[in-house]
Design a protein around this motif. Structure first.
Motif, short mmCIF file in Angstrom:
data_model
loop_
_atom_site.label_atom_id
_atom_site.label_comp_id
_atom_site.label_asym_id
_atom_site.label_seq_id
_atom_site.Cartn_x
_atom_site.Cartn_y
_atom_site.Cartn_z
N UNK A 290 62.21 38.86 60.97
CA UNK A 290 62.69 38.58 59.39
C UNK A 290 62.47 37.07 59.29
N UNK A 291 62.14 36.54 57.94
CA UNK A 291 62.06 35.15 57.78
C UNK A 291 62.50 34.92 56.11
N UNK A 292 63.41 33.91 56.18
CA UNK A 292 63.67 33.56 54.64
C UNK A 292 64.22 32.14 54.61
N UNK A 293 64.49 31.54 53.34
CA UNK A 293 65.20 30.16 53.25
C UNK A 293 66.68 30.08 53.38
N UNK A 294 67.20 31.21 53.08
CA UNK A 294 68.77 31.23 53.07
C UNK A 294 69.28 31.99 54.19
N UNK A 295 70.43 32.23 54.24
CA UNK A 295 71.28 33.00 55.18
C UNK A 295 71.91 34.18 54.49
N UNK A 296 71.21 34.75 53.47
CA UNK A 296 71.96 36.00 52.99
C UNK A 296 71.20 37.24 53.83
N UNK A 297 71.68 37.57 54.83
CA UNK A 297 71.10 38.38 55.96
C UNK A 297 71.06 39.67 55.17
N UNK B 167 64.06 35.00 62.33
CA UNK B 167 64.71 35.95 63.34
C UNK B 167 63.78 36.91 63.98
N UNK B 168 63.83 37.03 65.26
CA UNK B 168 63.03 37.87 65.98
C UNK B 168 63.78 38.62 67.15
N UNK B 169 63.46 40.09 67.27
CA UNK B 169 64.22 40.65 68.35
C UNK B 169 63.46 41.83 68.72
N UNK B 170 63.63 42.23 70.01
CA UNK B 170 62.54 43.37 70.48
C UNK B 170 63.28 44.01 71.84
N UNK B 171 62.90 45.16 72.09
CA UNK B 171 63.11 45.76 73.25
C UNK B 171 61.93 46.26 73.60
N UNK C 255 66.43 32.90 67.21
CA UNK C 255 66.52 32.47 65.84
C UNK C 255 65.81 31.14 65.73
N UNK C 256 64.97 30.71 64.93
CA UNK C 256 64.33 29.46 64.79
C UNK C 256 64.44 28.89 63.41
N UNK C 257 64.68 27.68 63.30
CA UNK C 257 64.79 26.98 62.12
C UNK C 257 63.82 25.94 62.00
N UNK C 258 62.75 26.21 60.99
CA UNK C 258 61.64 25.47 60.80
C UNK C 258 62.03 24.18 59.85
N UNK C 259 61.87 22.87 59.77
CA UNK C 259 62.06 21.94 58.82
C UNK C 259 60.97 21.81 57.83
N UNK C 260 59.62 22.05 58.27
CA UNK C 260 58.63 22.52 57.74
C UNK C 260 58.15 23.76 57.77
N UNK C 261 57.51 24.26 56.62
CA UNK C 261 57.23 25.80 57.06
C UNK C 261 55.95 25.87 57.88
N UNK C 262 55.71 27.26 58.48
CA UNK C 262 54.81 27.26 59.33
C UNK C 262 53.31 27.19 58.70
N UNK C 263 52.35 26.88 59.38
CA UNK C 263 51.03 26.53 58.67
C UNK C 263 50.02 27.61 59.26
#
Length: 445
Positions: free
Chosen positions: A301-308, A105-109, A72-80
């Motif tokens: 997945x990526x979003x600005x909120x936590x409505x998973x 959020x990122x997950x893999x097997x 899980x990563x929290x970006x203060x500025x959006x990725x460029x």
């Protein structure tokens, strides 16, 4: 009154607890106890177990590898990302564009299966040889312990027999001292004779005390080897008796053939030579390409909120092959191959040297074996003759035909002959133990 009634049972209990019980053991029993109680053997047994685990670890390089990961990563500025200006609707040659959400959020097997890894396969074979080497080292240690315990046991038997013999001689010399003092009081003996008898008695007492101390020390060492508690007092149930073998019981060529078949150190050297050949194959295997089958399944997945519950989780998956071909690594493989070839030559020379060393050892021990047999026969005859001489001199002394000095000399000769016989029996036993060890036939039960 009540206190006295209580003290009597306590006193009896203290006396009973303070009495030491002597544990009498035979040589086979001592060897059996060492098989489970010796600490060095326990350490070596654990080393065998450890080496089996090393083999399993090496074999795991050929098995599938499955891993799962998440982040899980929290970006203060959006990725460029950088795009051509025409793609972004601007006139700039390169335009930076902010994308993605601030929560990522990122997950893999992932899974991989080696299809071709010759180096790992050959290393597994090398680890199996290490297992065999450890087993042979355990057998070699068991043989060494059997030899040490047997020799310590015979040392104690020798000292025990010498003490008994000196005690018999002490009883005779104390009687001689008493007789000499009586004759001196009657004026029928010289003071020098009394002094000589007294010195003989004191020398025997000193010898007995010295042997008893050495016997106690040897007992402590024997208890350590067999893993027995130092607080236990041990006694020996065997006796130092010679067993003369038939003529031609051992022949050099037959003994060498037996040693080649049973000696653990020779087996270890053969395994080391074979292992060095495998190590050469392992070094050469690094030139062979490695092929792995790989696969992965990923969700992100990526979003600005936590409505998973409202997130979109697009999957990404793939399977494929990975091929690694060594091209140049600074001549490392060539150097490792050269080292392995040198190791093969060393182990081959070591195997030849060990064979010659075993042959020399067996030839020397067989020569000692024949000598101890001959000495044993000579000492047996000497004891018989010394006993006859002492009996004759005792009869002459009783009939007034010889002096006390002559009887003392005959007694001394008999005692010395018996001591020499005990020493011959001891050397005979010890040489037999070493000869069996040299052939690889002496092992703990």
């Amino acid at each position: 009154m009540k206190r006295s009634n209580l003290m009597i049972p306590l006193l009896l209990l203290a006396l009973h607890g303070g009495a030491q019980t002597v544990k009498r053991i035979s040589l086979p029993e001592a060897l059996t106890m060492a098989a489970t109680g010796n600490r060095q053997l326990q350490i070596q047994a654990l080393e065998e177990v450890r080496q089996r685990e090393v083999t399993k670890e090496t074999r795991s390089r050929l098995l599938p590898n499955v891993a799962a990961s998440g982040s899980y990563l929290r970006y203060f500025d959006r990725q460029v990302i950088f795009l051509p200006g025409s793609f972004a609707g601007t006139e700039k040659p390169v335009q930076d564009v902010a994308v993605g959400g601030k929560n990522a959020f990122n997950g893999y097997v992932s899974a991989s299966q080696p299809l071709l890894n010759e180096g790992a396969r050959r290393q597994t074979k090398t680890a199996v040889y290490d297992e065999k080497i450890q087993r042979e080292k355990t057998a070699d240690l068991r043989g060494n312990l059997g030899t040490q315990i047997s020799i310590f046991y015979y040392d104690m038997l020798l000292m025990q027999s010498q003490i008994a013999l000196h005690q018999q001689s002490l009883a005779r010399n104390e009687k001689a001292l008493k007789d000499t003092r009586s004759l001196f009081a009657q004026g029928r003996s010289l003071k020098q004779d009394t002094l000589r008898a007294f010195i003989a008695v004191e020398n025997l007492r000193t010898a007995i005390a010295y042997l008893q101390n050495n016997l106690d020390v040897a007992g402590i060492q024997l208890k350590r080897l067999i893993g027995m508690d130092d607080a236990v007092t041990i006694g020996l149930s065997d006796t130092l008796v010679a067993e003369l073998p038939a003529e031609g019981a051992y022949e050099l060529e037959s003994a060498i053939a037996t040693a080649v078949q049973h000696r653990p150190d020779m087996a270890v050297q053969k395994l080391l030579t074979a292992k060095s050949g495998l190590e050469l194959a392992v070094a050469k295997a690094e030139r062979i390409p490695q092929i792995n089958a790989v696969g992965q399944y990923q969700l992100q997945a990526q979003a600005d909120n936590f409505r998973l519950g409202q997130y979109a989780w697009p999957p990404t998956s793939f399977v494929g092959l990975q091929v690694a071909v060594p091209i140049f690594n600074g001549n490392r493989i060539k150097t490792k191959v050269s080292q392995a070839e040198i190791r093969i030559k060393q182990e081959t020379i070591g195997q030849e040297d060990l064979a010659q060393s075993v042959r020399s050892e067996l030839a020397s021990l067989l020569s000692q074996w024949k000598e101890t047999n001959e000495q044993l026969r000579i000492q047996q005859r000497t004891v018989e003759l010394a006993g006859i001489s002492y009996t004759m001199m005792d009869d002459r002394y009783r009939n007034g035909l010889s002096t006390r000095l002559e009887l003392t000399d005959a007694e001394l000769a008999l005692t010395q002959a018996k001591l020499n016989y005990l020493q011959a029996v001891y050397y005979h036993k010890v040489t037999q133990v070493r000869l069996r060890r040299a052939q690889g036939l002496l092992q703990l039960p």
